[in-house]
Write a protein that holds these residues in place. Structure first.
Motif, PDB file in Angstrom:
ATOM      1  N   PHE A  26     -91.808 -20.871  22.384  1.00  0.00           N
ATOM      2  CA  PHE A  26     -91.598 -21.567  23.658  1.00  0.00           C
ATOM      3  C   PHE A  26     -92.916 -22.126  24.127  1.00  0.00           C
ATOM      4  O   PHE A  26     -93.953 -21.477  24.011  1.00  0.00           O
ATOM      5  N   THR A  80     -94.561 -23.283  27.446  1.00  0.00           N
ATOM      6  CA  THR A  80     -94.492 -23.500  28.893  1.00  0.00           C
ATOM      7  C   THR A  80     -95.899 -23.619  29.435  1.00  0.00           C
ATOM      8  O   THR A  80     -96.722 -22.731  29.259  1.00  0.00           O
ATOM      9  N   ALA A 125     -91.485 -16.179  20.475  1.00  0.00           N
ATOM     10  CA  ALA A 125     -90.446 -15.206  20.823  1.00  0.00           C
ATOM     11  C   ALA A 125     -89.840 -14.592  19.569  1.00  0.00           C
ATOM     12  O   ALA A 125     -89.469 -13.425  19.560  1.00  0.00           O
ATOM     13  N   GLN A 136     -87.783  -3.117  22.912  1.00  0.00           N
ATOM     14  CA  GLN A 136     -88.196  -3.122  24.315  1.00  0.00           C
ATOM     15  C   GLN A 136     -88.025  -4.507  24.943  1.00  0.00           C
ATOM     16  O   GLN A 136     -87.878  -5.511  24.250  1.00  0.00           O
ATOM     17  N   SER A 137     -88.062  -4.526  26.265  1.00  0.00           N
ATOM     18  CA  SER A 137     -87.836  -5.764  27.013  1.00  0.00           C
ATOM     19  C   SER A 137     -88.858  -6.819  26.616  1.00  0.00           C
ATOM     20  O   SER A 137     -90.040  -6.521  26.493  1.00  0.00           O
ATOM     21  N   GLY A 138     -88.390  -8.045  26.395  1.00  0.00           N
ATOM     22  CA  GLY A 138     -89.298  -9.134  26.081  1.00  0.00           C
ATOM     23  C   GLY A 138     -89.614  -9.264  24.616  1.00  0.00           C
ATOM     24  O   GLY A 138     -90.410 -10.120  24.230  1.00  0.00           O
ATOM     25  N   GLY A 158     -87.594 -10.327  22.307  1.00  0.00           N
ATOM     26  CA  GLY A 158     -86.957 -11.487  21.679  1.00  0.00           C
ATOM     27  C   GLY A 158     -85.486 -11.321  21.358  1.00  0.00           C
ATOM     28  O   GLY A 158     -84.902 -12.169  20.690  1.00  0.00           O
ATOM     29  N   LYS A 159     -84.889 -10.254  21.879  1.00  0.00           N
ATOM     30  CA  LYS A 159     -83.481  -9.982  21.555  1.00  0.00           C
ATOM     31  C   LYS A 159     -82.571 -11.112  22.041  1.00  0.00           C
ATOM     32  O   LYS A 159     -81.746 -11.634  21.291  1.00  0.00           O
ATOM     33  N   THR A 179     -83.358 -14.093  22.851  1.00  0.00           N
ATOM     34  CA  THR A 179     -83.663 -15.339  22.155  1.00  0.00           C
ATOM     35  C   THR A 179     -82.927 -15.391  20.823  1.00  0.00           C
ATOM     36  O   THR A 179     -82.319 -16.407  20.467  1.00  0.00           O
ATOM     37  N   LEU A 204     -81.383 -22.257  28.372  1.00  0.00           N
ATOM     38  CA  LEU A 204     -82.260 -22.436  29.521  1.00  0.00           C
ATOM     39  C   LEU A 204     -81.440 -22.503  30.810  1.00  0.00           C
ATOM     40  O   LEU A 204     -81.786 -21.903  31.826  1.00  0.00           O
TER      41      LEU A 204
END
Ligand SMILES: Nc1ncnc2c1ncn2[C@@H]1O[C@H](COP(=O)(O)OP(=O)(O)O)[C@@H](O)[C@H]1O
Ligand SMILES: [Mg+2]
Lengths: 247, 813
Positions: free
Chosen positions: A14, A16, A23, A42-44, A46-47, A49, B808
């Motif tokens: 990504f 931004t 990810a 764990q959180s973040g 990439g699940k 995604t 998104l």
């Protein structure tokens, strides 16, 4: 077993505000027909995604994605929409029912984006899936009139209505109390027994153990891929049963 | 303190969304400017008190003769000196009551001269206007005595421009209508009462003392006695006047009718009393544009507060009272509205100043002195009222709604709860209303554009290029017999023609005469037919009314000779198709007598005021000889060679050589002037209407775009869900288009219905001025262009949302 889905060397980055987030980092998975996958980490990591890519809600930065041996990573927007409406069922953590539509209309939605269904067929199919999740009696209500558990059951019904090749669920129990969570998980068990292919994101190890195959991610990479033995499964469901009794 | 925080927060929100702010602001400024400008312009034109002391109570008394068609040859809209004397003797409802008459005077210098607006006034006139002379004195009783030295009071501007502001102006004389006249006073700057006067002359007692049948006609000024209402006075005076008129019907063969009185303010009288209707109609148009603006602003703000519904709910859950919430939500709207109001007041001020300059330079000599446009306290007052109403409608209501939402539903439901649904329905209704208003304005706008175009290009049948004209009225006591009158006109025409610059000249006047066509059968014989009849001395060839067969009228067609008539081609074709009309007979009722006339010539058709919208041949004209049927009041037309200088002077020289006592009722001017003014006016009106329609369209486009953009933005998440379950791009755009399409169809349908009604009525009234198919073309053009624009306004924001990846969109809350 036949490979339903093949992911080869998938990455997703990504961009931004000039910050690049990787990810997903060279993911390789093959999902067979009838499998019940759990995806944890764990959180973040990439699940979501990964699940979005599986559900064609987003496209990978690189790598190839095959469904039934057809490469879908380079399809047009409309072709991808067609696959979503015909082959994929999605269940979200936050239910994502459309608040202006009744339960019936929400469930019917995927069918309205396919051609060839008569009104009667649609009504029958919707009726069937609502019966499966035991929500027939609320079909004319609006989502805001239902509890979270009920809304999620409706969301599952919506995911089932088009007889999808695979059901993708992103933390379906994340917003639910344990009792409602168990009900939803039991629903998935049943669907699995009936032969459905399911991929469910969860970070609850006990829920994960109910699946036939457990994937684990860390920082965009797949770090574990284990088949669950039936005994494991039994153990998991008995633990769940104990919890249920205790609560 | 908390208010300050709210204001700061509101400002931050406004700056954070500059596009939204700019859009809302421009919609608001546009609507406010148009409606305020219209209001201010019309108010100043029609309702403002005269700019002189006690100007608000100054009235003008005009009369109306009901029951006969308008006729330029009689003074049916004025009061005769006899009528005035009789009424003044007995009436008790007026405090001040007097007469004046406005004419064009000729101010001559060594060898040049110019026309100047003059008013003959009585000795009460200046007292009535509560204004004293700046130098010298005003007209007194003694000036009105017959035989005294001619005197004049001049305006400040005349003093400055014509007498170069000379200090000893009061010892000077001017040459007015070829008579040496003493200047006895100068009025203060700007004084031009009763309208455009630059010089004031005394009415002569002899004119005021005339008997019923020889009386001249005047305009009357009046002020009501305190405690007497306008209605009472009008009723009483009308009764008294009608009684006098009925006498003269019996005694002097006047046409049977009823004569009544109007007591109106000067501005209202200027527009013939139609001011109220015009004021209301134009205001309705202007306010509907403001309504459009309000709808859009309200809608945008509503959408915005719906967007923040969750935030509002959170604040409410944290303990904010609904008063606090309303105030918080309102500040944004209040700031926008106030800034918008200030901007539009500035714009309106500039536009009014511009209008003032433009109109005064467009008609420099015919702008009545009270017509002045600019920002005034009425406009500012209106601006404040409108701003408050806008705040209530477009700001308070949406804020109040959103503050009184069901907190629970909003918190559970994300951005769009049950309240959101209601608001959505409301905003859809408003879009429908908007489409309706715009479609209607566009339809009416294009129709009136067509009408003005048709008017501008109206065929007249004559050719007035290089032709001058002036009206004169022979004093009845001096020229009593028809022979004397005819001789005078002939002599005057001869003198004009003697000028080496003049090609030809004639005198003419128009009347509508009853016609008896006994040899023809008419189905509607119960209806008394009348025909436009021109009384002519001289030859019409040079004015474009040319001979088709037979001969023109000439000097041998005089009293005692065979009575003859010319008819228009249309008439010849109507009654004698396929044969020659020459030497046939028609009977006209002239001055109450049936006269049998021989047709000796056929001339080309001309534009006829009786069928304003008709083709040239839809109505007929006849021409009779002025030497056989004279009228004391006639128009002189003369054609000069191209590029003649001082074409107006030719007429005055001729007139003064013959008789300097003859009243010039209408100044010498190019015969085309009024037509050109009319055309210019039409063009301006048409431009204004088009501009308004176009602006309304822009407003609607911006408004609908904003609404759709907001609704799409609010539904981004929903779009994500729909895409996730398989909706294609087309499915999503179709959904929005379909929704907008329904409103478009309803609005268009209603507008078309109303338009059809108006078209059918107009078509009947205008006798098919515009061919029927054109109404359909017009409607189709409006439908197609409006639909395209609305669809574009819907499609553009939808497109933006669709391009977003569903993953998104789903993260969007
Ligand atoms: N649309 C996006 N734009 C930018 N970064 C994103 C976007 N979606 C996900 N990410 C980032 O990708 C990483 C993985 O996110 P996600 O798949 O949602 O994690 P998980 O579901 O495992 O908690 C996170 O660091 C997240 O910030
Ligand atoms: Mg996630």
């Amino acid at each position: 077993m036949t490979a339903l889905i093949e992911l080869k060397d998938i990455t997703k980055t990504f961009l931004t505000e000039e910050i690049e987030t990787r990810a997903l980092n060279s993911i390789n998975i093959t999902i067979n027909k009838g499998e019940y996958l759990s995806l944890s980490g764990q959180s973040g990591c990439g699940k979501s995604t990964l699940l979005s890519l599986l559900g064609l809600l987003d496209s990978p930065t690189s790598g190839s994605y095959l469904i039934n041996n057809v490469d879908v990573s380079s399809l047009s927007r409309d072709q991808r929409a067609k696959i979503r409406s015909e082959q994929i069922g999605f269940v979200f953590q936050s239910f994502n029912l459309i608040s202006d539509l009744t339960i019936f209309e929400n469930v019917m939605l995927p069918l309205t984006y396919q051609s060839g269904f008569s009104k009667k067929e649609i009504a029958e199919k919707v009726h069937d899936v609502l019966a499966k999740v035991e929500m027939s009696h609320r079909k004319d209500h609006f989502p805001s009139q239902l509890s979270g558990g009920q809304q999620q059951r409706v969301a599952v019904a919506r995911a089932l209505v088009n007889d999808p090749a695979i059901i993708l669920a992103d933390e379906p129990t994340g917003n639910l109390d344990s009792k409602n969570a168990q009900a939803v998980l039991a629903l998935f068990d049943k669907l699995h027994q009936d032969g459905a292919t399911i991929c469910m994101v969860t970070h609850d190890p006990i829920s994960a153990k109910r699946a036939s195959r457990c994937l684990e991610m860390f920082d965009g990479r797949l770090i574990a891929d284990n088949l669950n033995t039936p005994s494991h499964q039994k153990l998991a469901s008995s633990v769940a049963a104990i919890e249920l009794v205790a609560s | 303190m908390s208010v300050l925080i709210d204001i700061k927060y509101a400002l931050r929100l406004l700056f954070k969304a500059p596009k939204f702010t700019a859009m809302t602001l421009s919609v608001l400024v546009g609507g406010l400017t148009i409606s305020l400008f219209t209001f201010s312009f019309l108010y100043s034109t029609l309702h403002k008190a005269l700019p002189m002391p006690e100007g608000e109570t100054a009235l003008v008394l005009s009369t109306e003769t009901i029951g006969i068609s308008m006729n330029m040859d009689t003074n049916q809209n004025s009061l005769s000196a006899y009528e005035f004397r009789q009424i003044a003797k007995t009436q008790s409802s007026l405090d001040e009551f007097g007469l004046y008459e406005s004419i064009d005077a000729r101010l001559s210098f060594e060898d040049t001269g110019k026309n100047i607006s003059a008013t003959y006034v009585d000795s009460g006139f200046f007292r009535f206007s509560r204004t004293k002379a700046m130098m010298g004195r005003t007209i007194q009783q003694q000036d009105m005595v017959v035989g005294t030295t001619p005197v004049a009071v001049i305006s400040y501007e005349t003093w400055q421009n014509e007498l170069s502001g000379s200090k000893d102006v009061l010892t000077m004389t001017i040459n007015l209508n070829d008579r040496v006249t003493d200047v006895i006073g100068v009025m203060p700057p700007g004084y031009r009462f009763p309208g455009i006067a630059k010089i004031w002359l005394p009415l002569k007692q002899s004119q005021l003392n005339k008997q019923q049948n020889t009386s001249s006609y005047f305009t009357a000024y009046a002020r009501l006695k305190s405690g007497v209402s306008n209605e009472q006075a009008t009723k009483y005076l009308s009764a008294a006047l009608d009684q006098l008129y009925q006498q003269s019907v019996k005694l002097y063969n006047q046409p049977e009718a009823n004569k009544i009185v109007h007591l109106r303010s000067y501005p209202m009288d200027q527009v013939n009393g139609i001011g109220n209707t015009m004021f209301i109609f134009l205001n309705v148009v202007a306010w509907s544009i403001l309504a459009l603006g309000c709808i859009n602003v309200g809608n945008l703000l509503l959408a915005r507060s719906m967007e923040r519904q969750k935030e509002t709910a959170i604040r409410a859950a944290l303990g904010a009272t609904s008063k606090r919430l309303v105030s918080q939500l309102m500040w944004e709207g209040i700031i926008i509205t106030t800034v918008g109001a200030i901007l539009s007041v500035l714009l309106v001020g500039a536009a009014l100043d511009y209008t003032n300059i433009a109109l005064h330079s467009w008609m420099p000599n015919s702008m009545v002195f009270w017509w002045h446009w600019g920002l005034d306290k009425e406009t500012l007052g209106m601006a404040i009222i409108v701003t408050l109403v806008t705040i209530i409608l477009a700001v308070f209501l949406p804020a109040w709604r959103s503050a009184h939402q069901d907190i629970n539903a909003a918190l559970r439901d994300g951005t769009r709860g049950a309240q959101g649904k209601k608001a959505g329905r409301l905003s859809r209704l408003l879009v429908t209303v908007q489409v309706f208003l715009v479609a209607f304005l566009m339809l009416i706008g294009t129709l009136s554009g067509f009408i003005t175009q048709t008017f501008i290009n109206l065929e007249t049948g004559d050719d007035y290029s290089d032709i001058m004209r002036a009206s004169i009225n022979l004093p009845k006591n001096k020229y009593q017999t028809p022979q004397e009158q005819a001789l005078l006109f002939q002599a005057l025409l001869e003198r004009i023609k003697n000028d080496s610059n003049v090609i030809d000249a004639h005198a003419t006047t128009l009347s509508h005469l009853p016609i008896i066509l006994s040899e023809f059968d008419f189905d509607d014989s119960h209806e008394k037919l009348s025909i436009d009849t021109f009384t002519v001395i001289g030859n019409t060839e040079f004015s474009g009314i040319t001979l088709v067969a037979g001969r023109h009228l000439n000097r041998r067609d005089k009293s005692g000779a065979r009575k003859v008539v010319l008819i228009s081609q249309s008439m010849a074709n109507r009654y004698w198709p396929g044969e020659s009309a020459l030497e046939k007979k028609i009977t006209l009722e002239i001055a109450g007598k049936a006269e049998s006339l021989f047709i000796v010539g056929i001339v080309t058709n001309r534009f006829n005021g009786r069928s304003l919208f008709g083709k040239l041949d839809s109505e007929d004209e006849t021409y009779i000889s002025g030497l056989q049927f004279i009228k004391p009041r006639m128009r002189i037309y003369y054609k000069t060679i191209k590029g003649s200088v001082n074409a107006a002077g030719i007429f005055y020289r001729a007139l003064f050589e013959i008789d300097r006592n003859i009243d010039v009722v209408q100044t010498v001017q190019p015969a085309e002037r009024n037509r050109n003014l009319m055309r210019d006016g039409m063009r301006l009106t048409s431009k204004v209407i088009f501009g308004t329609g176009f602006f309304a369209l822009m407003l609607a486009m911006v408004g609908i775009y904003g609404l759709t953009a907001n609704s799409v933005a609010q539904r981004t998440h929903e779009i994500g869900i729909r895409r996730a379950v398989g909706a294609t791009d087309k499915n999503i755009t179709d959904m929005f288009i379909k929704q907008g399409g329904r409103q478009l169809l309803t609005g268009l349908g209603l507008a078309l219905l109303l338009f059809t009604l108006i078209s059918v009525m107009f078509n009947e009234f205008s006798e098919g001025l515009i061919p029927t198919y054109l109404y359909f073309v017009l409607a189709s053009v409006v439908i197609v262009s409006l639909s395209l624009i609305v669809m574009l306004a819907i499609y553009a924001p939808t497109r933006k949302a669709v391009v977003m990846e569903p993953s998104l969109a789903l993260r969007y809350e």
